[in-house]
Design a protein around this motif. Sequence first.
Motif, PDB file in Angstrom:
ATOM      1  N   LEU A   1       0.807  -1.214   0.000  1.00  0.00           N
ATOM      2  CA  LEU A   1       0.000   0.000   0.000  1.00  0.00           C
ATOM      3  C   LEU A   1       0.842   1.266   0.000  1.00  0.00           C
ATOM      4  O   LEU A   1       0.634   2.169  -0.806  1.00  0.00           O
TER       5      LEU A   1
ATOM      6  N   ARG B   1      15.027  -0.810   1.347  1.00  0.00           N
ATOM      7  CA  ARG B   1      16.250  -0.232   0.774  1.00  0.00           C
ATOM      8  C   ARG B   1      17.448  -1.117   1.071  1.00  0.00           C
ATOM      9  O   ARG B   1      18.287  -1.359   0.193  1.00  0.00           O
TER      10      ARG B   1
ATOM     11  N   ILE C   1      -4.797   3.174 -19.046  1.00  0.00           N
ATOM     12  CA  ILE C   1      -3.474   2.651 -18.705  1.00  0.00           C
ATOM     13  C   ILE C   1      -3.527   1.935 -17.356  1.00  0.00           C
ATOM     14  O   ILE C   1      -4.419   2.162 -16.548  1.00  0.00           O
TER      15      ILE C   1
ATOM     16  N   HIS D   1      -2.544   2.250 -14.365  1.00  0.00           N
ATOM     17  CA  HIS D   1      -1.960   3.268 -13.511  1.00  0.00           C
ATOM     18  C   HIS D   1      -1.514   2.711 -12.163  1.00  0.00           C
ATOM     19  O   HIS D   1      -0.602   3.237 -11.540  1.00  0.00           O
TER      20      HIS D   1
ATOM     21  N   GLY E   1       2.312   3.238 -11.157  1.00  0.00           N
ATOM     22  CA  GLY E   1       2.702   3.947  -9.940  1.00  0.00           C
ATOM     23  C   GLY E   1       3.696   3.131  -9.124  1.00  0.00           C
ATOM     24  O   GLY E   1       4.726   3.645  -8.671  1.00  0.00           O
TER      25      GLY E   1
ATOM     26  N   LYS F   1      12.413   4.582  -8.355  1.00  0.00           N
ATOM     27  CA  LYS F   1      12.987   5.599  -7.476  1.00  0.00           C
ATOM     28  C   LYS F   1      13.909   4.968  -6.441  1.00  0.00           C
ATOM     29  O   LYS F   1      15.011   5.456  -6.195  1.00  0.00           O
ATOM     30  N   PHE F   2      13.488   3.856  -5.853  1.00  0.00           N
ATOM     31  CA  PHE F   2      14.317   3.179  -4.853  1.00  0.00           C
ATOM     32  C   PHE F   2      15.647   2.753  -5.472  1.00  0.00           C
ATOM     33  O   PHE F   2      16.712   2.933  -4.895  1.00  0.00           O
TER      34      PHE F   2
ATOM     35  N   PRO G   1      -3.119   5.694   4.336  1.00  0.00           N
ATOM     36  CA  PRO G   1      -2.983   4.773   5.464  1.00  0.00           C
ATOM     37  C   PRO G   1      -3.136   5.423   6.842  1.00  0.00           C
ATOM     38  O   PRO G   1      -3.628   4.795   7.771  1.00  0.00           O
TER      39      PRO G   1
ATOM     40  N   LYS H   1       4.391  15.703 -13.787  1.00  0.00           N
ATOM     41  CA  LYS H   1       4.688  14.264 -13.758  1.00  0.00           C
ATOM     42  C   LYS H   1       6.169  14.042 -13.433  1.00  0.00           C
ATOM     43  O   LYS H   1       6.504  13.207 -12.587  1.00  0.00           O
TER      44      LYS H   1
ATOM     45  N   GLU I   1       7.720  11.944 -10.191  1.00  0.00           N
ATOM     46  CA  GLU I   1       8.548  10.734 -10.328  1.00  0.00           C
ATOM     47  C   GLU I   1       9.740  10.798  -9.380  1.00  0.00           C
ATOM     48  O   GLU I   1      10.420   9.800  -9.159  1.00  0.00           O
ATOM     49  N   ASP I   2       9.963  11.976  -8.832  1.00  0.00           N
ATOM     50  CA  ASP I   2      11.188  12.195  -8.071  1.00  0.00           C
ATOM     51  C   ASP I   2      10.958  12.650  -6.620  1.00  0.00           C
ATOM     52  O   ASP I   2      11.684  12.228  -5.727  1.00  0.00           O
TER      53      ASP I   2
ATOM     54  N   THR J   1       9.811  13.125  -2.905  1.00  0.00           N
ATOM     55  CA  THR J   1       9.362  12.202  -1.856  1.00  0.00           C
ATOM     56  C   THR J   1       8.992  12.974  -0.588  1.00  0.00           C
ATOM     57  O   THR J   1       9.012  12.430   0.513  1.00  0.00           O
TER      58      THR J   1
ATOM     59  N   LYS K   1       7.983  10.930   3.412  1.00  0.00           N
ATOM     60  CA  LYS K   1       8.898  10.032   4.127  1.00  0.00           C
ATOM     61  C   LYS K   1       9.755   9.211   3.173  1.00  0.00           C
ATOM     62  O   LYS K   1       9.909   7.997   3.362  1.00  0.00           O
ATOM     63  N   GLY K   2      10.249   9.836   2.155  1.00  0.00           N
ATOM     64  CA  GLY K   2      11.196   9.157   1.264  1.00  0.00           C
ATOM     65  C   GLY K   2      10.579   8.284   0.194  1.00  0.00           C
ATOM     66  O   GLY K   2      11.305   7.600  -0.530  1.00  0.00           O
ATOM     67  N   ILE K   3       9.245   8.296   0.088  1.00  0.00           N
ATOM     68  CA  ILE K   3       8.580   7.479  -0.918  1.00  0.00           C
ATOM     69  C   ILE K   3       7.830   8.407  -1.880  1.00  0.00           C
ATOM     70  O   ILE K   3       7.207   9.373  -1.426  1.00  0.00           O
ATOM     71  N   ILE K   4       7.894   8.107  -3.162  1.00  0.00           N
ATOM     72  CA  ILE K   4       7.181   8.977  -4.097  1.00  0.00           C
ATOM     73  C   ILE K   4       5.667   8.815  -3.915  1.00  0.00           C
ATOM     74  O   ILE K   4       5.194   7.806  -3.394  1.00  0.00           O
TER      75      ILE K   4
ATOM     76  N   HIS L   1       3.152   7.620  -5.400  1.00  0.00           N
ATOM     77  CA  HIS L   1       2.860   6.761  -6.539  1.00  0.00           C
ATOM     78  C   HIS L   1       1.366   6.726  -6.862  1.00  0.00           C
ATOM     79  O   HIS L   1       0.969   6.500  -8.003  1.00  0.00           O
TER      80      HIS L   1
ATOM     81  N   LEU M   1       0.804   9.928  -8.821  1.00  0.00           N
ATOM     82  CA  LEU M   1       1.522   9.811 -10.088  1.00  0.00           C
ATOM     83  C   LEU M   1       0.785   8.910 -11.069  1.00  0.00           C
ATOM     84  O   LEU M   1       0.640   9.242 -12.246  1.00  0.00           O
ATOM     85  N   GLY M   2       0.295   7.766 -10.579  1.00  0.00           N
ATOM     86  CA  GLY M   2      -0.439   6.854 -11.459  1.00  0.00           C
ATOM     87  C   GLY M   2      -1.669   7.534 -12.045  1.00  0.00           C
ATOM     88  O   GLY M   2      -1.932   7.459 -13.244  1.00  0.00           O
TER      89      GLY M   2
ATOM     90  N   CYS N   1      -0.685  10.180 -14.634  1.00  0.00           N
ATOM     91  CA  CYS N   1      -0.316   9.564 -15.918  1.00  0.00           C
ATOM     92  C   CYS N   1      -1.554   9.121 -16.686  1.00  0.00           C
ATOM     93  O   CYS N   1      -1.576   9.196 -17.920  1.00  0.00           O
TER      94      CYS N   1
END
Lengths: 390, 390
Positions: free
Chosen positions: A162, A198, A290, A292, A296, A303-304, B142, B240, B244-245, B247, B287-290, B292, B295-296, B299
């Motif tokens: 999630l 990571r 798409i 998506h 995503g 990115k990771f 979440p 977009k 993608e970058d 976070t 927290k370091g996560i895109i 997503h 973003l989805g 797109c």
Amino acid sequence: MADFKSNDIQLQSRFSHPPVVYDNLKELSTHIMLKVPEHQVAGHEARIGQLGPLIDGSGRFYKPLQDDDRGSKEVAFYTSFSSNTRVPDHVRKFFPVFHGTQLLKAPDGSGLVPHLVLEDVVSSRSLPTVMDIKIGSRTWYPEASEDYIQRCFKKDRETSSLYLGFRISGLQIYGNEESGLWKPERKLVQKLNADDVRVVLKKFVSSNSPADLNLEPDCSFASSVYGGSTGILAQLLELKAWFEDQTMYHLNSCSVLMVYEKERVLKGGSSDAEVKLIDFPHVTEGKGIIDHNFLGGLCSLIKFISEILTSPDECTTKVCLQDSDKNNKEILTSPDDCTAKVCLPDFDKNNKEILTSPDECTTKVCLQDSDKNNNCTENGTNEGINISNT
Amino acid sequence: MADFKSNDIQLQSRFSHPPVVYDNLKELSTHIMLKVPEHQVAGHEARIGQLGPLIDGSGRFYKPLQDDDRGSKEVAFYTSFSSNTRVPDHVRKFFPVFHGTQLLKAPDGSGLVPHLVLEDVVSSRSLPTVMDIKIGSRTWYPEASEDYIQRCFKKDRETSSLYLGFRISGLQIYGNEESGLWKPERKLVQKLNADDVRVVLKKFVSSNSPADLNLEPDCSFASSVYGGSTGILAQLLELKAWFEDQTMYHLNSCSVLMVYEKERVLKGGSSDAEVKLIDFPHVTEGKGIIDHNFLGGLCSLIKFISEILTSPDECTTKVCLQDSDKNNKEILTSPDDCTAKVCLPDFDKNNKEILTSPDECTTKVCLQDSDKNNNCTENGTNEGINISNT
């Protein structure tokens, strides 16, 4: 999507293997030498009383079809995909080759069981390092049963799916002769938080022992396996471009499989790392939209991995590289994030690795002071050193 | 994220507006001429007994802060974002300028209500055509309460959010003097299927009456509004790339607002179409996560709009354009999907619209056979014709 049962005869005749029926699995094994794959990291496994995938050791992977509609959906997908001219060749290579279906007799005497016959993307390699990553922040899809949706929804929330957009389904890493094989418990890796994911992605490309939980991964193979024009990141970026555009398939609950052989990397040269998409029992039609959800999650994984390439642990500074400038004047080629300026030769007769793209910062470079002869001076060696703050 | 109440005084003093207190809204109106915005298409609206956004007609938009933590979260986001040096300038332009907060007296006598003071991105335009699109296949996150999660989950499944990755929250289209304003019922537009969303996105850039449900949208303004280097698609692609970058922020339940003035488009020249991101009461830390999820969905929206540009209804064939080749030899500049080759002049003394980017296929071009003098011959006119199969 075609119903499997009605098409069974046609499928059998369309592909290279005629239906093969054996009286028992032992006889089958004698003929085709089927065995349980050693390097399977996720999904159902063959056991006593439980059907699971088999391999013939010659490049074929036999996957028993589940007796609900998941089996027929996976066959229908592979059948459709194989003959779909709208799939570009550079995308097709990411999918296992489909060799049709084959009836095999179940070892428990329950009768003939249809199997999907696929290219074995793992076992052709000796001592493969493998990771199975299920892509998408949701693994369910609108067309599924309510019961299925609720089960997947719960699992997506309990695992990393999630919030990360993907979860590691399973992995194995071949260390060295001392450390051997590291194959952590699947239920553990599925629930890793972002930081631990990571670490696992770094361990995947490290030479030091993965099993030692206190050991910082050295990322020795990061640029060979993840980086470069044919590395895993480049392949994921090719896939990403396709997912931004294709509206034919929604790859619900599918996995990205990443595979390479540590031996090949240690010998030098290309790592031959491969990305494959696998597991298609829940594919639905795109209907002009798409995927998506998959996209995503794929971008999140990208990115990771990108971050591992640009900032491996030992690399504390990003450097800017130059073209071959005989006077060794500092030339910044991509100065956005540069914290140190260095002069590097663009061809180095002794070092194998030459950094040409300033986006990638690896751990080994040959650095020198401004030395007109382009000799590596005391800040660098022919072996290469880690980049540190100068 | 900061707690709003404790920071209230600090916020007030940090920004240009000191706290303003009025005895009643009428007095406030006299002083600042606050009024209910005409062009609001989604979100809470000001009514008798219900607080809603107000505008001052001079570029400021006053949004009452909800008294649960949504209000403080939105202020905290704008505060953080305004001072965040890691946000590039070319991304900052997509966010409304933040002018701090202001206390206004509620018209029902219930006391002072803090308001967010923002750049008014819509009302500065006369007769704006506006669409609010909520981005992301899930609008929950979440960290939210279980109750909130379930309510959003249900709504995402009932609307187009889940399967499209976005839903149209609201829109208004200015037709002409005859057709006037089309502002369809919000609950209807949120539940549109994929085909109907396509129609609405086409109506958004069409000159014929949007209210007439049987009329095929003409997409007259598609290339001016969606296309070009400064059009809506180009702006969405910039966003977009950032998503993608970055976070830092997860823009849960945020909207893309698309705005333009039909008058300006009709007069020719740039459409000045704008994309703004709005509504940040549910932003959480990245927290370091895109992001997503966002973003989805982004797109997916990009794909819908791209398809309108490359295959407007009247355009039945994609053509490849050429640079100015004096001999009018056919030169393909981007032949991937081209189904017909034509020679076009790149400078045309009579036509205003010159196609330079083959990705966009508009409805009016001046076509010619190979005529050495670059005159438009019988296949084209100075007014332009629709491209059809030649």
